[in-house]
Motif scaffolding. Structure first.
Motif, mmCIF file in Angstrom:
data_model
loop_
_atom_site.group_PDB
_atom_site.id
_atom_site.type_symbol
_atom_site.label_atom_id
_atom_site.label_comp_id
_atom_site.label_asym_id
_atom_site.label_seq_id
_atom_site.Cartn_x
_atom_site.Cartn_y
_atom_site.Cartn_z
ATOM 1 N N ASP A 1 4.843 2.105 -5.187
ATOM 2 C CA ASP A 1 4.857 0.918 -5.141
ATOM 3 C C ASP A 1 5.044 0.257 -3.622
ATOM 4 N N LEU A 2 5.479 1.225 -2.682
ATOM 5 C CA LEU A 2 5.401 0.630 -1.192
ATOM 6 C C LEU A 2 4.012 1.037 -0.709
ATOM 7 N N ALA A 3 3.328 1.992 -1.067
ATOM 8 C CA ALA A 3 1.880 2.210 -0.600
ATOM 9 C C ALA A 3 0.932 1.197 -1.093
ATOM 10 N N LYS A 4 0.994 0.906 -2.429
ATOM 11 C CA LYS A 4 0.419 -0.424 -2.992
ATOM 12 C C LYS A 4 0.422 -1.473 -2.182
ATOM 13 N N LEU A 5 1.732 -1.870 -1.704
ATOM 14 C CA LEU A 5 2.142 -3.159 -0.998
ATOM 15 C C LEU A 5 1.297 -3.139 0.258
ATOM 16 N N ARG A 6 1.511 -1.919 0.900
ATOM 17 C CA ARG A 6 0.734 -1.821 2.172
ATOM 18 C C ARG A 6 -0.806 -1.963 2.006
ATOM 19 N N GLN A 7 -1.248 -1.680 1.041
ATOM 20 C CA GLN A 7 -2.927 -2.020 0.721
ATOM 21 C C GLN A 7 -3.242 -3.408 0.880
#
Length: 357
Positions: A249-255
């Protein structure tokens, strides 16, 4: 001979307050033991889940999220949505036919006058007399926001994640802030970012992030890490650590190109901006506070609380005979506040309560 009770007075062995997963699990084990009880809720079974944001998903797959006696239907590898979780809890209550009294908001739990046991009053005017009370309203009651939140100008819309449902609740199309370092903050921020408006995330970069997949859950279950009791040395150490967020979820948000991270929030500015450890936001049209909760048990008139208002208990049982709590963070283990842990905690607490005279 005892006088006849008025219809608004109900005598029972045990009252369970709250028909979320913890209260329903308690009801299951009370029913299994043949105990006369009533399950009270201010709204309906699973209502706390129904009131969360629309994009919510459980952080655990269905195969580790079922309550005792009724596995989750469908694909066991599926991560249930908010609506699926609500439907499962309501089906659970209906399947077992629990004595569920709906729309009974408890206004007071106290010692029963002139007799053993407890008196439970509701806003409908009903009174319940019981020998035992299980308080299963959970930890997510009173929203907590930073003391400096009031420094934001009146033009900046503010709401807590408890009251957030969908992006349209935050007016305007300009920058919106999400403050918090938990999984809810990440999900709410992604929900807002998907609309295309600028989103500023005040997230503590020191927060641990772990994968959330079937292999991780298999590891947690097989190693027993979720079952380490809080009162052990390892449990005390684990309970002091902030919960990790889901790395995916954190990686998705950073995208998202329209998302900016400013680090842990430190202050609000008169301009409507938020000062983070790594930067300052632009003036914000709205802020969603995903900053957790604090205890709110003003309706419990019994000596079962710490000075900070948190329940004083050992593994859910209090020093006051017949009074217990369920569904709290680290009530006994890390899984205590999860659907995964509702059954084991309820089985133990109900068993211990019924040993009392």
């Amino acid at each position: 001979m005892s006088p006849t009770l008025a219809p608004s007075v109900i005598r029972t062995n045990t009252v369970v307050v709250g028909a979320g997963q913890a209260g329903l699990a308690a009801a299951y084990y009370l029913q299994q033991r043949g105990v006369d009880f009533r399950l009270l809720d201010a709204a309906a079974a699973g209502a706390a889940w129904a009131g969360r944001y629309e994009s919510l998903r459980l952080f655990s797959p269905a195969w580790v999220s079922g309550l005792p006696g009724r596995p989750w239907p469908g694909n066991p590898l599926h991560y249930p949505t908010r609506d699926e979780t609500t439907a499962y809890l309501r089906d659970y209550a209906a399947h077992f036919g629990f004595p569920l009294d709906l729309h009974q908001r408890v206004t007071r739990v106290g010692a029963a006058p002139e007799q053993a046991g407890y008196e439970i009053s509701t806003d409908s005017g009903r009174t319940y007399l019981a020998r035992r009370v299980i308080i299963a309203t959970g930890p997510y009651t009173a929203p907590r926001v930073p003391a400096w939140a009031g420094r934001l100008p009146a033009a900046t819309a503010q709401l807590h994640s408890r009251d957030y449902r969908r992006p349209s609740q935050v007016p305007g199309s300009g920058p919106v802030g999400v403050v918090g370092s938990g999984n809810s903050a990440l999900q709410v921020a992604a929900d807002l970012a998907a609309t295309g408006r600028p989103v500023v995330v005040a997230f503590d970069e020191k927060t641990a992030a772990l994968p959330n997949n079937q292999l991780m859950w298999l590891f947690l279950v097989l190693t027993g890490l979720l079952r380490v009791p809080r009162h052990t040395a390892l449990g005390r150490r684990l309970s002091r650590r902030p919960d990790p967020v889901v790395s995916g979820d954190l990686a998705k948000l950073r995208q998202f190109s329209n998302v900016t991270f400013i680090g842990r929030a430190e202050a609000a500015l008169p301009s409507g901006a938020i000062q983070g450890q790594k930067g300052v936001s632009p003036p914000l049209e709205g802020v969603v506070w995903a900053t957790g909760y604090q205890p709110d048990y003003g309706w419990v008139d019994l000596p079962v609380f710490e000075p900070n208002g948190a329940p004083r208990h050992r593994r859910g049982l209090t020093e006051v005979p017949g009074i217990a709590f369920l569904g709290l963070n680290w009530l006994d283990t890390r899984r205590s506040a999860l659907l995964h842990g509702a059954g084991p905690d309820a089985k133990r607490v109900v068993g211990e309560l019924l040993k009392m005279p």
